[in-house]
Design a protein around this motif. Structure first.
Motif, PDB file in Angstrom:
ATOM      1  N   LYS A 132       0.868  -1.185   0.000  1.00 49.93           N
ATOM      2  CA  LYS A 132       0.000   0.000   0.000  1.00 49.93           C
ATOM      3  C   LYS A 132       0.901   1.231   0.000  1.00 49.93           C
ATOM      4  O   LYS A 132       2.050   1.169   0.442  1.00 49.93           O
ATOM      5  CB  LYS A 132      -0.884   0.021   1.255  1.00 49.93           C
ATOM      6  N   ARG A 133       0.349   2.358  -0.466  1.00 50.30           N
ATOM      7  CA  ARG A 133       1.134   3.588  -0.489  1.00 50.30           C
ATOM      8  C   ARG A 133       0.677   4.494   0.652  1.00 50.30           C
ATOM      9  O   ARG A 133      -0.520   4.708   0.848  1.00 50.30           O
ATOM     10  CB  ARG A 133       0.982   4.301  -1.835  1.00 50.30           C
ATOM     11  N   ILE A 134       1.649   4.987   1.396  1.00 48.56           N
ATOM     12  CA  ILE A 134       1.347   5.827   2.559  1.00 48.56           C
ATOM     13  C   ILE A 134       1.808   7.254   2.263  1.00 48.56           C
ATOM     14  O   ILE A 134       3.000   7.493   2.023  1.00 48.56           O
ATOM     15  CB  ILE A 134       2.109   5.319   3.819  1.00 48.56           C
ATOM     16  N   TYR A 135       0.862   8.203   2.276  1.00 46.69           N
ATOM     17  CA  TYR A 135       1.163   9.615   2.040  1.00 46.69           C
ATOM     18  C   TYR A 135       0.976  10.361   3.355  1.00 46.69           C
ATOM     19  O   TYR A 135      -0.102  10.300   3.946  1.00 46.69           O
ATOM     20  CB  TYR A 135       0.240  10.189   0.962  1.00 46.69           C
ATOM     21  N   ASN A 136       2.025  11.050   3.789  1.00 47.69           N
ATOM     22  CA  ASN A 136       1.985  11.770   5.062  1.00 47.69           C
ATOM     23  C   ASN A 136       1.924  13.264   4.790  1.00 47.69           C
ATOM     24  O   ASN A 136       2.882  13.860   4.318  1.00 47.69           O
ATOM     25  CB  ASN A 136       3.255  11.403   5.853  1.00 47.69           C
ATOM     26  N   LEU A 137       0.756  13.873   5.082  1.00 46.47           N
ATOM     27  CA  LEU A 137       0.577  15.318   4.896  1.00 46.47           C
ATOM     28  C   LEU A 137       0.717  16.008   6.247  1.00 46.47           C
ATOM     29  O   LEU A 137      -0.089  15.757   7.160  1.00 46.47           O
ATOM     30  CB  LEU A 137      -0.810  15.608   4.301  1.00 46.47           C
TER      31      LEU A 137
END
Ligand code: NAD
Ligand code: TYD
Length: 351
Positions: free
Chosen positions: A29-34
């Motif tokens: 899975k791809r984890i995007y941290n904003l």
């Protein structure tokens, strides 16, 4: 489904534990941290995973609608795990506006983007909002907060979190947005900014500075080790029921003064100081305005329905925490300079 996960506030205390757990648990899975990287956000917290192939960091504000919309579009976000917030009660007393902006306006900005991009095709989508037990108000000497306890927030921080919870629930009822909310008790552990009770006391004991206990130290908090919270968040991401609220707690209540004394004893041992020396630093100071007396969580729902439980007891968790702060002197020294010094002066010295 649930492949492209946007975690907000992932450079903060709890967020960094959640990001690390997700990056390691889900290589596919791809984890995007904003994260806006306010005073509380720190990329040092994620150094060990920053180059992982399934991880991307985006510096930005959750209130920036254009940015948030563009992330949904570019990365096909199907899951939001929303932790970004202004999180410290004392700062909310000094300046409530930042709390209104990030905690309320920021949450609605994310809700709108999810509603817009998911366009009623809600299968396999999730908007998971992380909240606090403080929305329930203050308990007397007995009783517990359950998922059905009426909201009664009493600080600008808890009022802003309560407001965000209401809005998340409103998007579920009005638009059928697939939401989950969890309300957790006080967390402690590595990477917590030393404005909160436990790391502030660890830092002051280490530096032989006064230990500022508010009022008589009789207020009670329920303490949960941060990795246990991150595990609960992962479990709810995988198995939580859409539309539901879950309470998460440590079942571990401490009066502040007893907790500070316990820390003093532990640190005297760790630092080879004569027994009783750190306790002499305890200083009772002016109480926090509107100080909630007691928080205590009934977390039987997540335990009974999903099989979650705490993995460490308080002795173990506190020792892990103290050891981490003593071994990560550089991290601590970096965060207690600059902004922290002026906050500390305003909060503890000048008032
Ligand atoms: P924290 O203050 O350590 O971290 C907050 C993070 O959010 C920081 O990295 C900060 O840079 C980021 N942030 C703040 N404003 C932002 C904005 N406008 N846009 C993007 N990023 C922004 O907080 P924490 O203790 O890790 O808490 C995380 C969440 O968990 C919060 O929602 C908090 O209300 C909730 N919570 C915390 C506790 C606790 O004991 N710490 C307990 C229960 C619930
Ligand atoms: P805190 O860590 O700020 O969490 P919260 O207020 O969100 O529960 O504080 C925990 C308790 O410790 C709370 O009762 C206030 C008290 N406290 C002190 O006595 N001295 C301090 O310097 C701080 C930061 C907190």
């Amino acid at each position: 489904m649930k492949q492209n996960i946007l975690i907000t506030g992932g450079a903060g205390f709890i967020g960094s534990h959640v990001v690390r757990l997700f990056v390691k648990s889900y290589p596919n899975k791809r984890i995007y941290n904003l994260d806006k990287l306010t005073y509380a956000g720190n990329l040092e917290n994620l150094k060990d995973i920053q180059n992982e192939a399934n991880y991307t960091f985006i510096k930005g504000d959750i209130c920036n609608s254009q940015l948030v919309m563009s992330l949904f579009e570019k990365y096909h976000i199907d899951t939001v795990i929303h932790l970004a917030a202004e999180s410290h009660v004392d700062r909310s007393i000094i300046n409530p506006m930042d709390f209104i902006q990030t905690n309320i306006v920021g949450t609605v900005t994310l809700l709108n983007a999810a509603k817009h991009y998911w366009k009623d095709a809600y299968e396999g989508k999730l908007f998971y909002h992380i909240s606090t037990d403080e929305v329930y108000g203050s308990l007397g000497e007995t009783g517990y907060f359950t998922e059905t306890t009426p909201y009664d927030p009493r600080s600008p921080y808890s009022a802003s979190k309560a407001s965000s919870d209401h809005l998340v629930r409103a998007y579920y009822h009005t638009y059928k947005l697939p939401i989950i909310i969890s309300n957790c008790s006080n967390n402690y552990g590595p990477y917590q900014f030393p404005e909160k009770l436990i790391p502030l006391m660890i830092n002051n004991i280490k530096n032989m500075k006064p230990l500022p206990v508010y009022g008589k130290g009789e207020n009670v908090r329920d303490w949960l080790y941060v990795e246990d919270h991150a595990q609960a968040i992962q479990l709810l991401f995988e198995k939580g029921k859409i539309g539901e609220t879950y309470n998460i707690g440590g079942e571990n209540e401490w009066r502040n003064i007893d907790l500070v004394r316990k820390l003093c004893q532990l640190m005297d041992k760790k630092l080879n100081r004569p027994a009783g020396s750190s306790e002499q630093l305890i200083t009772f100071v002016k109480d926090r305005a509107g100080h909630d007396l007691r928080y205590a969580i009934d977390c039987s729902k997540i335990k009974n329905e999903l099989g979650w439980k705490q993995s460490v007891n308080f002795e173990q968790g506190l020792e892990l925490t103290v050891d981490w702060y003593l071994q990560n002197e550089q991290w601590l020294n970096n965060v207690i300079t600059g902004e922290y010094e002026s906050y500390y002066e305003k909060q503890y010295i000048l008032r």
